[in-house]
Design a protein around this motif. Structure first.
Motif, short mmCIF file in Angstrom:
data_model
loop_
_atom_site.label_atom_id
_atom_site.label_comp_id
_atom_site.label_asym_id
_atom_site.label_seq_id
_atom_site.Cartn_x
_atom_site.Cartn_y
_atom_site.Cartn_z
N VAL A 162 8.69 13.49 -1.33
CA VAL A 162 8.82 12.22 -0.59
C VAL A 162 10.19 12.07 0.06
O VAL A 162 10.56 10.97 0.49
CB VAL A 162 8.52 11.01 -1.50
CG1 VAL A 162 7.12 11.10 -2.07
CG2 VAL A 162 9.56 10.88 -2.62
N GLY A 163 10.94 13.16 0.18
CA GLY A 163 12.22 13.11 0.84
C GLY A 163 12.20 13.70 2.24
O GLY A 163 13.23 13.78 2.90
N LYS A 164 11.01 14.11 2.69
CA LYS A 164 10.89 14.76 3.99
C LYS A 164 10.06 13.90 4.96
O LYS A 164 9.06 13.29 4.57
CB LYS A 164 10.23 16.13 3.83
CG LYS A 164 11.10 17.13 3.06
CD LYS A 164 10.45 18.50 3.01
CE LYS A 164 11.38 19.52 2.34
NZ LYS A 164 10.76 20.86 2.27
N VAL A 165 10.51 13.89 6.21
CA VAL A 165 9.87 13.06 7.22
C VAL A 165 8.39 13.36 7.35
O VAL A 165 7.54 12.46 7.37
CB VAL A 165 10.57 13.22 8.59
CG1 VAL A 165 9.77 12.55 9.69
CG2 VAL A 165 11.99 12.65 8.53
N GLU B 34 0.82 -1.21 0.00
CA GLU B 34 0.00 0.00 0.00
C GLU B 34 0.86 1.26 0.00
O GLU B 34 0.58 2.21 -0.74
CB GLU B 34 -0.93 0.01 1.21
CG GLU B 34 -2.02 -1.06 1.19
CD GLU B 34 -1.57 -2.40 1.76
OE1 GLU B 34 -2.46 -3.25 2.02
OE2 GLU B 34 -0.35 -2.61 1.95
N LEU B 35 1.92 1.27 0.83
CA LEU B 35 2.73 2.48 0.90
C LEU B 35 3.59 2.64 -0.36
O LEU B 35 3.79 3.77 -0.83
CB LEU B 35 3.62 2.48 2.14
CG LEU B 35 4.39 3.80 2.35
CD1 LEU B 35 3.40 4.96 2.56
CD2 LEU B 35 5.35 3.72 3.52
N THR B 36 4.07 1.55 -0.92
CA THR B 36 4.83 1.65 -2.16
C THR B 36 4.01 2.31 -3.25
O THR B 36 4.47 3.24 -3.93
CB THR B 36 5.30 0.26 -2.62
OG1 THR B 36 6.17 -0.30 -1.63
CG2 THR B 36 6.05 0.34 -3.95
N SER C 86 2.72 7.16 -6.48
CA SER C 86 1.68 8.08 -6.93
C SER C 86 1.97 9.51 -6.47
O SER C 86 1.86 10.46 -7.26
CB SER C 86 0.31 7.62 -6.40
OG SER C 86 -0.69 8.55 -6.72
N ALA C 87 2.35 9.65 -5.23
CA ALA C 87 2.64 10.98 -4.67
C ALA C 87 3.78 11.64 -5.44
O ALA C 87 3.74 12.84 -5.73
CB ALA C 87 2.99 10.86 -3.19
N TYR C 88 4.79 10.86 -5.78
CA TYR C 88 5.99 11.41 -6.43
C TYR C 88 5.73 11.75 -7.90
O TYR C 88 6.00 12.88 -8.34
CB TYR C 88 7.13 10.40 -6.31
CG TYR C 88 8.45 10.89 -6.86
CD1 TYR C 88 9.21 11.82 -6.16
CD2 TYR C 88 8.93 10.43 -8.09
CE1 TYR C 88 10.43 12.27 -6.66
CE2 TYR C 88 10.14 10.87 -8.59
CZ TYR C 88 10.89 11.79 -7.87
OH TYR C 88 12.08 12.24 -8.37
N PHE C 89 5.21 10.80 -8.65
CA PHE C 89 5.10 10.99 -10.10
C PHE C 89 3.83 11.70 -10.55
O PHE C 89 3.83 12.35 -11.60
CB PHE C 89 5.21 9.64 -10.82
CG PHE C 89 6.61 9.13 -10.91
CD1 PHE C 89 7.52 9.72 -11.77
CD2 PHE C 89 7.03 8.08 -10.13
CE1 PHE C 89 8.84 9.26 -11.85
CE2 PHE C 89 8.34 7.61 -10.19
CZ PHE C 89 9.24 8.22 -11.06
N LEU C 90 2.76 11.57 -9.77
CA LEU C 90 1.48 12.12 -10.23
C LEU C 90 1.07 13.39 -9.50
O LEU C 90 0.33 14.21 -10.05
CB LEU C 90 0.36 11.07 -10.06
CG LEU C 90 0.62 9.66 -10.56
CD1 LEU C 90 -0.64 8.81 -10.43
CD2 LEU C 90 1.13 9.67 -12.00
#
Length: 229
Positions: free
Chosen positions: A142-145, A126-128, A133-137
């Motif tokens: 996604v580099g921050k805590v 689920e997280l993958t 999705s968060a990164y590409f779309l």
């Protein structure tokens, strides 16, 4: 085989910042669906493993994706943009609307740590999907805590526990272990699929290719069981 047959284990090395990994994920999902449609208990069990394409990438990269790609590959920015346009078209063919205009290029080691946290809590798949999705779309960072913890919360993880794990780097050792295993296998690019612990498939192959490989592995296993029976 019977309905009680064990699923085929598929270990996938990938990186959240790899456009072909998301495309390959969709094609593998389609291929494994074709394979499972054959019945007799056919199925797959997926586990993701960490691979950093560009471990020297800063958390906050100043510049667009074409600029990063040009620097990374040592090519003109116009050529890099052509490559991005091509991959965007291929992504669209599998239903993914890549948004390179808003993508925030970043170091992915924390994202990999978050995925290992999710694995420990039964939410790795689920997280993958959510992070890709968060990164590409969606242009999420996604580099921050704080962003990773928020995204983890969206798939049912405890954001506070995830924050603590990321800040203490509780799962960094697991990330490094995955990377060491990749080196031992000779994996130097992703996505890379290890099927049944024996067979390697590199790249975002077509769905039919994945289905055919899975079927071959299934039949080989069945033949081995008949011999030993």
């Amino acid at each position: 085989m019977t309905e009680n047959a064990q699923p085929i284990k598929v270990d996938i090395w990938s990186d959240i910042a790899c456009p072909w990994c998301y495309i390959g994920k969709r094609k593998f999902e389609a291929g494994s669906g074709l394979f499972a449609g054959g019945g007799d208990g056919r199925g797959v069990e997926i586990e993701y493993h960490s691979f950093e394409l560009s471990p020297d990438t800063p958390v906050d990269f100043e510049g667009g994706e074409a600029e990063f790609l040009a620097r990374h590959k040592g090519i003109p920015e116009a050529q890099a943009q052509e490559m991005l346009d091509r991959v965007t078209g291929i992504a669209a063919s599998v239903g993914l609307a890549y948004d390179y205009d808003h993508l925030q290029h970043t170091n992915t080691v924390l994202a990999h740590e978050a995925i290992h946290f999710a694995k420990a809590h039964g939410k790795q798949l689920e997280l993958t999907e959510r992070l890709l999705s968060a990164y590409f779309l969606e242009g999420r960072h996604v580099g921050k805590v704080e962003e990773l913890s928020a995204l983890g919360g969206e798939v049912g993880l405890d954001p506070d526990a995830l924050t603590a794990a990321l800040e203490s780097h509780e799962f960094l050792g697991a990330v490094r272990k995955d990377q060491q295993t990749a080196a031992e296998y000779g994996i130097n690019g992703v996505p890379f699929f290890v099927i049944d612990g024996k067979y390697g498939v590199s790249g975002a192959q077509e769905a039919q290719t994945f289905a055919r490989v899975l079927e071959q592995v299934w039949n080989t296993r069945a033949e081995a069981e008949e011999v030993s029976a």
